[in-house]
Motif scaffolding. Structure first.
Motif, PDB file in Angstrom:
ATOM      1  N   LEU A  58      -0.498 -33.690  -0.571  1.00 33.34           N
ATOM      2  CA  LEU A  58       0.599 -34.471  -0.001  1.00 33.34           C
ATOM      3  C   LEU A  58       1.664 -34.751  -1.060  1.00 33.34           C
ATOM      4  N   GLU A  59       1.246 -35.061  -2.259  1.00 36.88           N
ATOM      5  CA  GLU A  59       2.205 -35.321  -3.329  1.00 36.88           C
ATOM      6  C   GLU A  59       3.024 -34.074  -3.648  1.00 36.88           C
ATOM      7  N   ARG A  60       2.384 -32.937  -3.626  1.00 36.44           N
ATOM      8  CA  ARG A  60       3.114 -31.695  -3.912  1.00 36.44           C
ATOM      9  C   ARG A  60       4.144 -31.393  -2.836  1.00 36.44           C
ATOM     10  N   ARG A  61       3.757 -31.611  -1.579  1.00 34.81           N
ATOM     11  CA  ARG A  61       4.709 -31.374  -0.485  1.00 34.81           C
ATOM     12  C   ARG A  61       5.910 -32.315  -0.598  1.00 34.81           C
ATOM     13  N   LEU A  62       5.614 -33.558  -0.910  1.00 38.00           N
ATOM     14  CA  LEU A  62       6.710 -34.525  -1.059  1.00 38.00           C
ATOM     15  C   LEU A  62       7.598 -34.161  -2.240  1.00 38.00           C
ATOM     16  N   SER A  63       6.990 -33.663  -3.313  1.00 39.80           N
ATOM     17  CA  SER A  63       7.763 -33.263  -4.481  1.00 39.80           C
ATOM     18  C   SER A  63       8.675 -32.095  -4.149  1.00 39.80           C
ATOM     19  N   ARG A  64       8.170 -31.120  -3.390  1.00 39.95           N
ATOM     20  CA  ARG A  64       9.001 -29.983  -3.000  1.00 39.95           C
ATOM     21  C   ARG A  64      10.127 -30.427  -2.078  1.00 39.95           C
ATOM     22  N   ALA A  65       9.805 -31.383  -1.183  1.00 41.23           N
ATOM     23  CA  ALA A  65      10.837 -31.863  -0.259  1.00 41.23           C
ATOM     24  C   ALA A  65      11.960 -32.565  -1.022  1.00 41.23           C
ATOM     25  N   ARG A  66      11.603 -33.331  -2.028  1.00 38.15           N
ATOM     26  CA  ARG A  66      12.632 -34.001  -2.826  1.00 38.15           C
ATOM     27  C   ARG A  66      13.457 -33.003  -3.620  1.00 38.15           C
TER      28      ARG A  66
END
Length: 707
Positions: free
Chosen positions: A693-701
């Motif tokens: 989840l953190e990686r997905r959020l990081s990519r989204a940002r």
């Protein structure tokens, strides 16, 4: 005006009196003096009054300085002629003379000082009825720009002081307010004049000026802050004189009326003023004893910030304030009984609410020394007044917890001591025991250090403290890295290792996975290395009672967030078969550099004295085969690093043929290791999901145009 208008003075006498030559004025004055004596002998009061009116009103109304000087000479001569009889006319004589002291012409002012001197010298005590008027005039003359006038004023001032100090009927209550008023003016001359009067009055012990010291003290401290060094010196000398007399005879001193004045000035930023006030507080605490306790909040508000001074000029202030703080602490300690607030009873009164408020404010001070002293005070009050302080815990709790983020070890150490006292406060247990008839929970086992975890479990503040601590650690990653281990070690000393480990492990499980993992790492490292944890290590190594097994379960559920920490726990407790099972699941984990680094550290620990017993168990005995299997599994996880070769060499040193051991004795408790292993897998799956989840959020940002 006609000659008739000057009656009873002749025209020649008036001309001589108003002449610019002093000799002619003097000759006319002698004539007036003789005339007045005749009137006085004949008891002709009407003529005397008429003469005074002509001199004091008619001639005084002239704008000609020579005429005014003549009138002043005439009034002086009237006083001489009347002698003691001048008492009857003292008001009529002094008022016009005092009015001339405000004239713009310097020679008129000087002549007025001379005339007033002559009148007062004759009237002596009788002139005290006019004291306020005369004193006000003297205060103004002290600042006169003309040196000659000031010289005349000084002679007049000495005369008035002699009259005042020698008078048996003087009421100081009339004098003190006048002196005090001049201390608050901005005029340096008026302030100097006031201090000189205080010194003169104090030099006559019969007057009893020290009974009026509460009225003068604030003014004296105000003058002590004057920019003029000479005035400061005069005031300092007089204050020291007052303090010496107080120390000689404290029984007549009204400490109550003065201590708040000292508290106010002890908070000044001016060095001499602050040092003097703090010194007086020290002497008051020594002399009045428990009488200071009702003012403890103010004394602390003044003294504690002074502990922050580190520069050499203020060293004396810091040392004196430290003495005051120590005196106050001792007064609280030595009091057999203390009344809190307005409650009745024996013993001195301590306004605890006000004290707690001040201490709470001081916890936010920038100085380490101030915060340490404040925390010592809070701890002292919990020891002295546990029930009363426990009722006020909400006021200090948050601020004390906030001190755990302080950069100074001493502050953190004291804050933890206070929090430990709050959590184990006898009043807390009493509150729980007296709560509505709830069934009592079975007592938890005692810690190895002798502390009862059950007592802390019953404290409403223990878990509140742990949750607050975890919030601080979660909010600041550096705090956990830099201070987490220190905080936990100190807590283990204060409340017992088992209580801390049970509490922190239980609270950490409900936290964000990454924080829980980092906490587990810190707890595991300390358990295996810290001297404070040695008794707990021995208990877990023995693993021979139900309480230890219960602790193991609690730690397991928390340390499931950190695979290597959990493996170390199982090695410590001789659960080698489960170690092998755990290592078998490590292949399902994401093998990162951080993970391998932790494994590397564990291998180093295995080679350390902490695990000496474990290395010996490789020689044979119960569980030796399972231990070998676990260590070989660990070896297979490692890349061929130094740790890999160290562990391989260790395993090669162990004998390969080991006699089968006797079956271990049956234990009275059982651990459901499959369920524990399933919990470990569940927790690790949660960590995996969290990372994704953190990686997905990081990519989204990263691809968000708004960022």
């Amino acid at each position: 005006m006609t000659e008739r208008d000057y009656a009873p003075l002749s025209a020649a006498c008036v001309r001589g009196l108003c002449d610019k030559l002093y000799e002619k004025r003097k000759f006319a004055g002698v004539e007036i003096e003789k005339m007045v004596k005749d009137f006085n002998d004949a008891n002709n009061t009407n003529q005397i009054k008429r003469l005074i009116r002509v001199l004091g009103q008619d001639l005084m109304s002239s704008t000609n300085p020579n005429v005014k000087n003549g009138a002043l000479m005439g009034l002086s001569s009237v006083a001489v002629g009347l002698g003691k009889g001048s008492v009857t006319y003292i008001g009529e004589l002094t008022h016009p003379i005092v009015a001339c002291l405000g004239e713009s012409e310097a020679r008129v002012r000087y002549a007025a000082t001379e005339a007033l001197f002559n009148v007062l010298k004759i009237a002596r005590d009788a002139a005290l009825t006019q004291f306020p008027l005369v004193f006000d005039a003297l205060a103004r003359l002290a600042a006169d720009p003309e040196p000659q006038v000031r010289q005349g004023a000084e002679l007049l001032d000495r005369l008035v002081k002699d009259i005042v100090t020698e008078s048996p009927c003087l009421e100081l209550s009339r004098v003190v307010p006048l002196v005090r008023e001049r201390m608050y003016t901005r005029s340096a001359a008026a302030r100097q004049f006031a201090v000189a009067w205080v010194s003169a009055l104090d030099a006559a012990p019969a007057l009893g000026l020290r009974r009026h010291l509460p009225e003068l003290l604030d003014g004296l401290f105000t003058v002590l802050d004057d920019p003029n060094p000479e005035i400061r010196r005069m005031c300092d000398v007089q204050l020291n004189e007052f303090l010496r007399s107080i120390k000689k005879d404290p029984s007549e001193v009204n400490f109550e009326a003065m201590i708040n004045i000292l508290i106010t000035h002890a908070q000044s930023t001016e060095e001499l003023l602050q040092l003097t006030a703090v010194t007086w507080l020290k002497e008051f605490a020594e002399l009045s004893g428990a009488g200071v306790l009702p003012h403890a909040s103010g004394v602390l508000r003044a003294a504690l910030p002074c502990l922050a001074y580190t520069d050499e000029p203020r060293k004396k202030i810091r040392e004196t304030a430290a003495t005051v703080n120590l005196q106050l602490t001792k007064l609280v300690s030595d009091a057999p009984e203390i009344r809190v607030g307005e409650e009745e009873g024996e013993g001195p009164r301590l306004h605890l609410d006000a004290v707690v408020e001040v201490l709470t404010q001081m916890l936010h001070h920038s100085s380490v020394h101030t915060k340490v002293a404040t925390l010592d005070w809070i701890l002292h009050l919990y020891n002295k007044l546990p029930a009363e302080m426990y009722a006020r815990t909400e006021r200090v709790f948050v601020s004390v917890v906030g001190c755990l983020t302080d950069a100074a070890d001493d502050v953190v150490r004291r804050a933890l001591a206070v929090l430990a006292e709050i959590c184990s406060c006898p009043a807390a247990s009493a509150a729980v025991d007296s709560a509505a008839a709830a069934p009592a929970a079975p007592a938890a086992p005692a810690d190895a250090s002798g502390d009862s975890y059950g007592d802390l479990e019953n404290s409403p503040y223990y878990h509140k403290f742990l949750n607050a601590l975890l919030r601080l650690l979660a909010a600041d990653e550096n705090l956990l890295e830099d201070r987490g281990a220190f905080i936990i070690r100190q807590l283990c000393v204060l409340v017992g290792a088992e209580a801390v480990y049970r509490g922190v492990a239980g609270a950490a499980r409900a936290r964000e996975p990454r924080l829980a993992a980092r906490l587990a790492d810190v707890l595991a490292t300390l358990l295996l290395t810290a001297p404070e944890l040695h008794p707990l290590r021995l208990r877990l190594r023995a693993f021979d009672d139900e309480a230890t097994v219960s602790l193991f379960r609690t730690l397991y559920l928390c340390w499931a967030h950190s695979p290597v920490a959990l493996l170390a726990l199982c090695l410590l407790t001789h659960n080698y078969a489960h170690c092998a099972a755990l290592i078998g699941t490590f292949g399902e984990l994401e093998i990162t550099v951080e993970f391998l680094t932790e494994v590397d550290k564990l291998v180093q620990l295995i080679e350390s004295p902490v695990f000496a017993y474990l290395r010996l168990e490789l020689l044979g005995g119960a569980g030796s085969a399972e231990l070998r299997a676990a260590l070989f599994g660990l070896l297979m996880l490692l890349p061929q690093s130094e740790a890999f070769h160290a562990l391989r060499r260790r395993l090669h040193c162990a004998p390969h043929d080991i006699t089968a051991p006797a079956a271990p004795p049956q234990q009275q408790w059982e651990l459901d290791f499959p369920a524990l292993l399933a919990e470990f897998r569940r927790v690790q799956a949660a960590h995996r999901d969290h990372r994704m989840l953190e990686r997905r959020l990081s990519r989204a940002r990263l691809f968000d145009p708004r960022t």
